[in-house]
Design an enzyme around this catalytic site. Sequence first.
Site, short mmCIF file in Angstrom:
data_model
loop_
_atom_site.label_atom_id
_atom_site.label_comp_id
_atom_site.label_asym_id
_atom_site.label_seq_id
_atom_site.Cartn_x
_atom_site.Cartn_y
_atom_site.Cartn_z
N ASN A 220 0.84 -1.20 0.00
CA ASN A 220 0.00 0.00 0.00
C ASN A 220 0.88 1.25 0.00
O ASN A 220 1.93 1.30 0.65
CB ASN A 220 -1.01 -0.01 1.16
CG ASN A 220 -0.42 -0.18 2.53
OD1 ASN A 220 0.61 -0.83 2.71
ND2 ASN A 220 -1.07 0.39 3.53
N ALA B 158 -0.62 12.18 1.44
CA ALA B 158 -1.15 13.22 2.32
C ALA B 158 -2.57 13.60 1.89
O ALA B 158 -3.40 13.97 2.73
CB ALA B 158 -0.23 14.43 2.32
N TYR C 142 -5.37 11.87 1.20
CA TYR C 142 -5.66 10.46 1.50
C TYR C 142 -6.18 9.62 0.32
O TYR C 142 -5.69 8.51 0.10
CB TYR C 142 -6.65 10.35 2.67
CG TYR C 142 -6.09 10.74 4.03
CD1 TYR C 142 -4.78 11.20 4.18
CD2 TYR C 142 -6.89 10.63 5.16
CE1 TYR C 142 -4.29 11.56 5.43
CE2 TYR C 142 -6.40 10.98 6.42
CZ TYR C 142 -5.11 11.45 6.54
OH TYR C 142 -4.64 11.79 7.77
N GLU D 51 -2.93 -4.62 -3.05
CA GLU D 51 -3.39 -5.53 -4.10
C GLU D 51 -3.32 -4.85 -5.46
O GLU D 51 -2.91 -5.44 -6.46
CB GLU D 51 -4.84 -5.97 -3.83
CG GLU D 51 -5.02 -6.84 -2.60
CD GLU D 51 -5.30 -6.05 -1.33
OE1 GLU D 51 -4.77 -4.93 -1.17
OE2 GLU D 51 -6.04 -6.57 -0.49
N1 THU Z 1 -5.34 -1.46 2.37
C1 THU Z 1 -4.76 -2.31 1.46
O1 THU Z 1 -3.61 -2.12 1.06
N2 THU Z 1 -5.51 -3.35 1.02
C2 THU Z 1 -6.80 -3.58 1.38
O2 THU Z 1 -7.46 -4.43 0.80
C3 THU Z 1 -7.39 -2.85 2.51
C4 THU Z 1 -6.68 -1.60 2.88
C5 THU Z 1 -4.56 -0.31 2.84
C6 THU Z 1 -5.07 1.01 2.32
C7 THU Z 1 -4.54 1.96 3.36
O3 THU Z 1 -3.22 2.33 2.99
C8 THU Z 1 -4.49 1.13 4.63
O4 THU Z 1 -4.59 -0.22 4.22
C9 THU Z 1 -5.61 1.44 5.62
O5 THU Z 1 -6.84 1.33 5.02
#
Ligand code: THU
Length: 164
Positions: free
Chosen positions: A63, A67, A69, A76
């Site tokens: 992920n 800033a 958001y 993924e």
């Molecule tokens: N996040 C992912 O990388 N994959 C997901 O399927 C759920 C959420 C990340 C997005 C964000 O950077 C952090 O988790 C909190 O939501």
Amino acid sequence: MAHPLHLTITVEVLASEAELTPAEATTWQQARAATDQAYAPYSHFHVGTALLLDDGTIHKGTNQENAAYPSGLCAERTALFGLASSRPERRILCMAVAARPATGDFVAVTSCGACRQVMTEYENRQGTPIPLLLPGPNDTIYRFRSLADLLPFQFSASDLPTVK
Ligand code: THU
């Protein structure tokens, strides 16, 4: 006459990593390792994805937050978009996702809705089911047979009359 439509999704619940095949175990471990490269200064939630490819290599994603958001992206999708941009000819044999707090142990996680939509797009693109490993509760591992199992009633290219 209205009638119920029952959907059946079979998910295998593995007690531990020991029940994975060697190829799955590598994918699983690489997803975990990828969490070290997450850029998550806002949520402090590190997510990693690993894709095992048909040439035996692993493509990873994490992920990437921002800033502003909503400009960030999940692990993924960074994995899948990165692979489709750099090596679109490769087939994905297995996908794994891992997550943990910035400082802490791995936790159970499931992919968000937007990621599910993207995941099924690439599964449909390659034309064969992609098995998925997700961390379940109490250190179990959920093994899905296909990414489609995460997104019943998926919207896909076949819903667009002009691209059938
Ligand atoms: N996040 C992912 O990388 N994959 C997901 O399927 C759920 C959420 C990340 C997005 C964000 O950077 C952090 O988790 C909190 O939501």
